[in-house]
Design an enzyme around this catalytic site. Structure first.
Site, mmCIF file in Angstrom:
data_model
loop_
_atom_site.group_PDB
_atom_site.id
_atom_site.type_symbol
_atom_site.label_atom_id
_atom_site.label_comp_id
_atom_site.label_asym_id
_atom_site.label_seq_id
_atom_site.Cartn_x
_atom_site.Cartn_y
_atom_site.Cartn_z
ATOM 1 N N LYS A 1 -1.353 -9.064 2.319
ATOM 2 C CA LYS A 1 -1.475 -8.015 1.295
ATOM 3 C C LYS A 1 -1.098 -8.570 -0.061
ATOM 4 O O LYS A 1 -0.424 -9.592 -0.184
ATOM 5 C CB LYS A 1 -0.577 -6.818 1.641
ATOM 6 C CG LYS A 1 0.929 -7.104 1.660
ATOM 7 C CD LYS A 1 1.619 -7.094 0.305
ATOM 8 C CE LYS A 1 3.078 -7.490 0.413
ATOM 9 N NZ LYS A 1 3.707 -7.766 -0.901
ATOM 10 N N ASP B 1 7.783 -4.213 4.794
ATOM 11 C CA ASP B 1 6.325 -4.310 4.684
ATOM 12 C C ASP B 1 5.615 -4.114 6.020
ATOM 13 O O ASP B 1 4.382 -4.066 6.059
ATOM 14 C CB ASP B 1 5.927 -5.674 4.109
ATOM 15 C CG ASP B 1 6.205 -5.800 2.622
ATOM 16 O OD1 ASP B 1 6.264 -4.749 1.946
ATOM 17 O OD2 ASP B 1 6.361 -6.931 2.139
#
Length: 277
Positions: free
Chosen positions: A9, A129
């Site tokens: 990401k 995350d």
């Protein structure tokens, strides 16, 4: 045998709101998955083992232990073979993505049939995350990162990742962070608008990362590298997460290939498409 992919990401925005009572920080961030991923292969085994990772007590092992404890699995074991492609300790959530893929892979391998909601709740115990990388959709992440609001994105572009070949300590960056580094601009609405309308110019005008100043104080070479790339390309360069990976978003893949050819001897570079919901 089961296969899972673990997508990297980038952060289009990262606002550090303040420190929590548990020692972590409240965040507000727009996260975007990339078509850049690790691959994990799951097989039944006589013991739990992870191949392809040099760290003994790695996050994949932690995910296996958590999954087995949560679902009271005592008589099953797994061999996971990791094909690592995402840069390590690079601000791209590679380790978190591997942990999320592990939860999903074990769920399939052992026919647990846990819902995504159950897995998301479990993933909160592995890292900030991990919930996002498990959901794997363009989202606004709040809290520690576990409160996710998906954004319907139409963005079509490429992402050039530039990794300077050194690692950054996320805990050290957060310790160094000062509230004066924080952005006061309400940029989330503009970035969200850009995602919905495939308006990359608008996104590039408003992307920001509150952790850049702290990371640059600890790693001044990274600031120098960013300035060098900005000077040579005249393009918007951003740091993902706590760094050190820098990225450029552009719709012209040929332009990014030309930039990659300039910097690929000094740094690790790769071009990937962004993923949409």
């Amino acid at each position: 045998m089961i296969k899972e992919i673990a997508n990297a990401k980038i952060n289009l925005s990262l606002n550090v709101i303040g420190k929590r009572t548990d020692g972590f920080h409240n965040l507000e961030s727009i996260m975007l998955p990339l078509d850049f991923y690790d691959e994990l292969v799951f097989e039944e085994s006589e013991e739990d083992v992870v191949l392809g990772c040099s760290i003994a007590d790695n996050i994949i092992i932690k995910a296996i232990k958590l999954f087995k404890e949560h679902f009271n699995i005592q008589d099953k074991y797994v061999k996971i073979t990791l094909d690592k492609k995402i840069f390590i300790a690079a601000g791209l959530a590679g380790g978190s993505a591997d942990a999320a893929a592990t939860l999903k892979g074990l769920n399939r391998l052992w026919h647990v049939n846990a819902s995504q909601k159950d897995l998301l709740k479990l993933s909160e115990h592995l890292g900030s995350d991990v919930p996002f990388t498990l959901l794997n959709k363009v989202s606004i992440a709040r809290g520690r990162g576990e409160l996710l609001t998906p954004i319907y994105s139409n963005l079509e572009c490429y992402c050039l990742l530039i990794n300077p070949r050194f690692k950054v300590s996320t805990p050290d960056v957060f310790k160094e962070f000062k509230i004066v580094d924080s952005s006061t601009n309400d940029n989330l609405k503009k970035i969200t608008e850009g995602l919905i309308n495939n308006d990359l110019e608008l996104i590039n005008n408003y992307i920001f990362n509150d952790l850049e100043a702290a990371t640059f104080r600890l790693y001044p070479d990274l600031k120098r590298i960013k300035q060098e790339i900005e000077t040579k390309t005249k393009l918007k360069i951003m740091m993902s997460g706590s760094g050190p990976t820098l990225f450029i978003l552009n719709k012209n893949s040929k332009l990014l290939e030309n930039i990659a050819n300039v910097f690929n001897k000094s740094y690790d570079v790769i071009i990937k498409k962004v993923k949409n919901n």
